[in-house]
Design a protein around this motif. Structure first.
Motif, PDB file in Angstrom:
ATOM      1  N   LYS A   1     139.982  24.839  60.252  1.00 21.62           N
ATOM      2  CA  LYS A   1     139.884  25.763  60.784  1.00 21.62           C
ATOM      3  C   LYS A   1     138.263  25.453  61.513  1.00 21.62           C
ATOM      4  CE  LYS A   1     142.261  29.929  59.621  1.00 21.62           C
ATOM      5  NZ  LYS A   1     143.478  30.086  60.122  1.00 21.62           N
ATOM      6  N   HIS A   2     137.050  25.673  61.631  1.00 17.80           N
ATOM      7  CA  HIS A   2     135.932  25.657  62.111  1.00 17.80           C
ATOM      8  C   HIS A   2     134.931  25.081  61.268  1.00 17.80           C
ATOM      9  CE1 HIS A   2     136.662  29.938  63.747  1.00 17.80           C
ATOM     10  NE2 HIS A   2     136.462  30.209  62.802  1.00 17.80           N
ATOM     11  N   TYR A   3     135.176  23.647  60.148  1.00 18.39           N
ATOM     12  CA  TYR A   3     134.564  23.271  59.807  1.00 18.39           C
ATOM     13  C   TYR A   3     135.312  21.506  59.894  1.00 18.39           C
ATOM     14  CZ  TYR A   3     133.317  28.341  58.176  1.00 18.39           C
ATOM     15  OH  TYR A   3     133.261  28.652  58.042  1.00 18.39           O
ATOM     16  N   ASN A   4     134.546  21.016  59.302  1.00 24.57           N
ATOM     17  CA  ASN A   4     135.305  19.364  58.862  1.00 24.57           C
ATOM     18  C   ASN A   4     133.967  18.118  58.283  1.00 24.57           C
ATOM     19  OD1 ASN A   4     132.822  17.453  60.386  1.00 24.57           O
ATOM     20  ND2 ASN A   4     133.234  18.555  62.416  1.00 24.57           N
ATOM     21  N   SER A   5     134.606  17.965  58.116  1.00 29.84           N
ATOM     22  CA  SER A   5     134.362  16.562  56.839  1.00 29.84           C
ATOM     23  C   SER A   5     133.025  16.099  57.111  1.00 29.84           C
ATOM     24  CB  SER A   5     135.458  15.558  55.906  1.00 29.84           C
ATOM     25  OG  SER A   5     135.456  14.787  57.463  1.00 29.84           O
ATOM     26  N   LYS A   6     132.715  16.227  58.480  1.00 28.37           N
ATOM     27  CA  LYS A   6     131.248  15.470  58.899  1.00 28.37           C
ATOM     28  C   LYS A   6     130.185  16.103  58.537  1.00 28.37           C
ATOM     29  CE  LYS A   6     133.577  11.470  58.768  1.00 28.37           C
ATOM     30  NZ  LYS A   6     132.852   9.953  57.691  1.00 28.37           N
ATOM     31  N   ASN A   7     130.869  17.451  58.849  1.00 28.91           N
ATOM     32  CA  ASN A   7     129.875  19.103  58.816  1.00 28.91           C
ATOM     33  C   ASN A   7     128.539  18.818  57.460  1.00 28.91           C
ATOM     34  OD1 ASN A   7     132.094  21.255  60.482  1.00 28.91           O
ATOM     35  ND2 ASN A   7     130.573  20.072  61.336  1.00 28.91           N
ATOM     36  N   LYS A   8     127.911  18.609  57.873  1.00 28.64           N
ATOM     37  CA  LYS A   8     126.901  18.805  56.560  1.00 28.64           C
ATOM     38  C   LYS A   8     127.112  20.311  56.308  1.00 28.64           C
ATOM     39  CE  LYS A   8     123.856  14.955  57.562  1.00 28.64           C
ATOM     40  NZ  LYS A   8     122.928  15.055  58.074  1.00 28.64           N
ATOM     41  N   ILE A   9     127.278  21.507  55.439  1.00 31.26           N
ATOM     42  CA  ILE A   9     127.703  22.111  54.943  1.00 31.26           C
ATOM     43  C   ILE A   9     127.360  22.964  54.300  1.00 31.26           C
ATOM     44  CG2 ILE A   9     128.539  24.365  54.195  1.00 31.26           C
ATOM     45  CD1 ILE A   9     131.084  22.164  55.705  1.00 31.26           C
ATOM     46  N   LEU A  10     126.247  24.447  53.895  1.00 33.34           N
ATOM     47  CA  LEU A  10     125.206  25.001  53.550  1.00 33.34           C
ATOM     48  C   LEU A  10     126.003  26.316  53.013  1.00 33.34           C
ATOM     49  CD1 LEU A  10     123.269  25.919  51.509  1.00 33.34           C
ATOM     50  CD2 LEU A  10     121.781  26.472  53.535  1.00 33.34           C
ATOM     51  N   LEU A  11     126.193  26.632  52.166  1.00 32.97           N
ATOM     52  CA  LEU A  11     127.060  27.218  51.271  1.00 32.97           C
ATOM     53  C   LEU A  11     126.130  28.309  50.468  1.00 32.97           C
ATOM     54  CD1 LEU A  11     130.880  26.207  49.789  1.00 32.97           C
ATOM     55  CD2 LEU A  11     129.627  27.002  52.030  1.00 32.97           C
ATOM     56  N   ALA A  12     126.041  29.650  51.046  1.00 30.55           N
ATOM     57  CA  ALA A  12     125.511  30.801  50.983  1.00 30.55           C
ATOM     58  C   ALA A  12     126.160  31.859  50.060  1.00 30.55           C
ATOM     59  CB  ALA A  12     124.127  31.132  51.149  1.00 30.55           C
ATOM     60  N   GLY A  13     125.072  31.631  48.692  1.00 30.48           N
ATOM     61  CA  GLY A  13     126.070  32.753  47.499  1.00 30.48           C
ATOM     62  C   GLY A  13     127.556  32.891  47.486  1.00 30.48           C
ATOM     63  N   ASP A  14     128.137  31.793  46.981  1.00 31.06           N
ATOM     64  CA  ASP A  14     129.434  30.971  46.929  1.00 31.06           C
ATOM     65  C   ASP A  14     130.822  32.129  45.912  1.00 31.06           C
ATOM     66  OD1 ASP A  14     132.325  29.587  47.688  1.00 31.06           O
ATOM     67  OD2 ASP A  14     131.156  28.577  46.834  1.00 31.06           O
ATOM     68  N   GLY A  15     129.722  32.703  45.158  1.00 34.47           N
ATOM     69  CA  GLY A  15     130.188  33.900  44.254  1.00 34.47           C
ATOM     70  C   GLY A  15     130.999  33.197  43.351  1.00 34.47           C
ATOM     71  N   ASP A  16     132.223  32.711  43.052  1.00 37.56           N
ATOM     72  CA  ASP A  16     132.638  32.244  42.049  1.00 37.56           C
ATOM     73  C   ASP A  16     133.345  30.971  42.700  1.00 37.56           C
ATOM     74  OD1 ASP A  16     134.818  32.291  43.977  1.00 37.56           O
ATOM     75  OD2 ASP A  16     136.718  33.424  41.853  1.00 37.56           O
ATOM     76  N   PHE A  17     132.392  30.376  43.458  1.00 42.07           N
ATOM     77  CA  PHE A  17     132.437  28.653  44.126  1.00 42.07           C
ATOM     78  C   PHE A  17     133.620  28.326  44.380  1.00 42.07           C
ATOM     79  CE2 PHE A  17     128.253  29.098  42.328  1.00 42.07           C
ATOM     80  CZ  PHE A  17     127.276  28.647  43.094  1.00 42.07           C
ATOM     81  N   SER A  18     134.824  29.550  44.851  1.00 39.85           N
ATOM     82  CA  SER A  18     136.254  28.799  45.307  1.00 39.85           C
ATOM     83  C   SER A  18     136.339  28.575  46.938  1.00 39.85           C
ATOM     84  CB  SER A  18     137.333  30.058  44.835  1.00 39.85           C
ATOM     85  OG  SER A  18     136.953  31.466  45.643  1.00 39.85           O
ATOM     86  N   PHE A  19     135.491  29.348  47.471  1.00 32.13           N
ATOM     87  CA  PHE A  19     134.998  28.572  48.915  1.00 32.13           C
ATOM     88  C   PHE A  19     134.914  27.264  49.070  1.00 32.13           C
ATOM     89  CE2 PHE A  19     133.747  28.612  53.134  1.00 32.13           C
ATOM     90  CZ  PHE A  19     134.089  28.996  53.555  1.00 32.13           C
TER      91      PHE A  19
END
Length: 126
Positions: free
Chosen positions: A19-37
């Motif tokens: 989708k909107h994300y790629n493997s070179k992006n530095k990604i911060l997940l804020a509040g990933d719940g069960d971390f499944s995302f």
């Protein structure tokens, strides 16, 4: 009849998209719940070295609240993600592991209401 299909082998430098994300992006997940995302991104990319995944809950509370959280965290760790707990999204700029860092994508997942149980259970809904 069996049909042989050649599987694509990814090179380390090839950019993989979901989708909107790629493997070179530095990604911060804020509040990933069960971390499944975060785990879904790691599976799609074949790595999670570009991912910092956070939760407001402590590790102990997290694994009590979500059945799959311990497994998801272990797999994410093995994929190379940085995992942070007790991170308040309203104060992230002051967190020692996050201050002065820049990210290409910051994803705020919809917050969980904090209940324990199945979301479809009528008693939980009440």
């Amino acid at each position: 009849m069996w049909r042989y299909e050649e599987q694509k082998v990814w090179s380390k430098n090839e950019v993989k998209w979901i989708k909107h994300y790629n493997s070179k992006n530095k990604i911060l997940l804020a509040g990933d719940g069960d971390f499944s995302f975060g785990l879904s991104l790691a599976y799609a990319f074949g790595s999670a070295t570009n991912i910092v995944a956070t939760s407001l809950d402590s590790y102990d509370v997290l694994i009590k609240k979500y059945n799959g959280a311990a497994t998801n965290l272990l797999i994410l760790h093995n994929y190379g993600a940085q995992l942070l707990h007790r991170v308040d999204a309203t104060k992230m700029q002051h967190h020692p592991d996050l201050q002065n860092r820049k990210f290409d994508r910051i994803i705020y997942n919809f917050p969980h209401a904090g209940f324990i149980g199945l979301e479809g259970d009528p008693q939980v809904i009440e």
